[in-house]
Design an enzyme around this catalytic site. Structure first.
Site, short mmCIF file in Angstrom:
data_model
loop_
_atom_site.label_atom_id
_atom_site.label_comp_id
_atom_site.label_asym_id
_atom_site.label_seq_id
_atom_site.Cartn_x
_atom_site.Cartn_y
_atom_site.Cartn_z
N LYS A 69 43.78 24.86 36.69
CA LYS A 69 44.36 25.71 37.75
C LYS A 69 43.29 26.24 38.69
CE LYS A 69 46.55 28.20 34.56
NZ LYS A 69 46.55 27.32 33.36
N THR A 70 42.20 26.75 38.13
CA THR A 70 41.11 27.24 38.97
C THR A 70 40.46 26.11 39.76
OG1 THR A 70 40.65 28.98 37.34
CG2 THR A 70 38.94 28.55 38.97
N ASP A 114 43.44 34.85 38.97
CA ASP A 114 43.71 34.29 37.65
C ASP A 114 44.43 35.34 36.81
OD1 ASP A 114 43.73 32.41 35.68
OD2 ASP A 114 41.63 32.68 35.09
N THR A 163 49.40 31.83 32.62
CA THR A 163 49.81 31.12 31.41
C THR A 163 51.15 31.65 30.90
OG1 THR A 163 48.55 32.69 30.06
CG2 THR A 163 47.43 30.66 30.73
N ARG A 222 39.43 21.17 29.25
CA ARG A 222 38.41 22.17 28.90
C ARG A 222 38.00 22.03 27.44
NH1 ARG A 222 40.18 28.09 29.99
NH2 ARG A 222 39.97 27.38 32.15
#
Length: 344
Positions: A69-70, A114, A163, A222
């Site tokens: 997302k980032t 975020d 999330t 990640r």
């Protein structure tokens, strides 16, 4: 290109671990692997906004952590040639914190928040007029002489990442005109990512090792990159810098990751529920038993366990599925509660 990025961030005094983390991120949409539909959608929206010479509509990215997302927010800023300011919901405690950021944005800039579901209500409400009218009301002075001054902002794009989309209020969610939900990655995409990351890290990885790591990475880039960086250490000490299947297995065992891709916390969660008769068990009880925050259980661990069929969510709590017993090497005892679970 990636080596140049790594040198650039290193020259700014960024710690080595953070330098590697930044260098592993894609630097363009072309390098971004997976989430094909979302990337195609974003490219279309960006091109259309550029042709109209308008700012991009506000975007909400949702999905489990670690899916990009980032990274997507950064790529949007690069594609549009605008600046980006990055913050998080918990960091914005008062409206003044947000006002300072908003007034510093240049035309077309992106504000990325975020964990936007964790915004304080007063800050969230402050964003309403900023998102709709590009203006905010600032209170000047205090007491009887206090007055409100409407301040115009430069047009900007708000990108929120969450999330827990269900925790956003309806009025807030409705102000995001672009909604994109990121999903877990298939193993073939993770294999490609691992091969790219291994080149950046300067480590040789065998095909069978990449497949093994990808299968145990919870569908999350990640996690795959985190595994690779630790397995790289094992390869450096025990295998002349070559990551083969044996080295990959050794590294995963050192991190407590089993053949099902479950780590120590995953197993504790499942064991806790099994210890309580297989469930249902409340998330707060699980959190206390495993030593994690209930929000972490729900946002980090549950999505994978549910999607992979180890865990079930019911109105009365969490229950384990038969697959969980198999993963833990336990015998599943069917009881009366299981026979009537479909009636819940």
């Amino acid at each position: 290109m990636s080596q140049n990025v790594q040198r650039d961030v290193a020259s700014l005094g960024v710690p080595e671990e953070e330098t590697l983390e930044i260098s592993l991120r894609p630097q363009s949409f072309k390098e971004f692997v997976g989430q094909k539909r979302i990337v195609e959608n974003l490219q279309t929206y960006i091109q259309a906004a550029a042709q109209r010479k308008e700012v991009l509509d506000h975007i909400l990215f949702s999905g489990p952590p670690g899916l990009g997302k980032t990274t997507l927010a950064r790529l949007i800023s690069k594609e549009m040639g605008v600046g980006i300011k990055i913050t998080s919901g918990p960091a914005l405690k008062i409206a003044g914190d947000l006002a300072g950021i908003l007034t510093s944005l240049q035309p077309g800039d992106i504000l990325f928040i975020d964990e936007i579901h964790r915004l304080y209500p007063v800050v969230e409400e402050y964003l309403y007029s900023a998102m709709e009218d590009f203006s905010i009301d600032i209170i000047i002075d205090q007491g009887p002489s206090a007055r409100s001054v409407n301040l115009k902002l430069k047009p900007f794009t708000l990108i929120g990442a969450t999330t827990r989309e269900g925790l956003l209020t309806s009025p807030f969610r409705a102000r995001f005109l672009i909604h994109e939900k990121l999903v877990l990655y298939p193993p073939e995409d993770l294999i490609f990512i691992l091969k790219r990351s291994s080149q950046i890290l300067g480590v040789q990885i065998k095909e069978e090792a990449a497949v093994l790591i990808a299968q145990r990475s919870r569908g999350t880039p990640r996690v795959a990159n985190r595994f690779l960086r630790r397995i790289r250490d094992v390869a450096q000490i025990h295998s002349q810098g070559i990551v083969d299947e044996k080295v990959a297995l050794r590294g995963l065992e050192m991190m407590g990751v089993d053949s099902y891709g479950l780590d120590n916390t995953d197993r504790k969660i499942l064991q806790t529920i099994i210890h309580h008769g297989g469930g249902p068990v409340g998330v707060k009880t699980i959190a206390v038993a495993v030593g994690e925050e209930d929000d972490t259980i729900e946002s980090v661990y549950e999505p994978y366990l549910i999607q992979e069929g180890y865990l079930q969510k019911t109105p009365r709590g969490r229950k384990v599925a038969p697959k969980a017993y198999q993963a833990l090497g336990l015998k599943h005892k069917t009881n009366e509660q299981d026979l009537f679970s479909h009636l819940e």
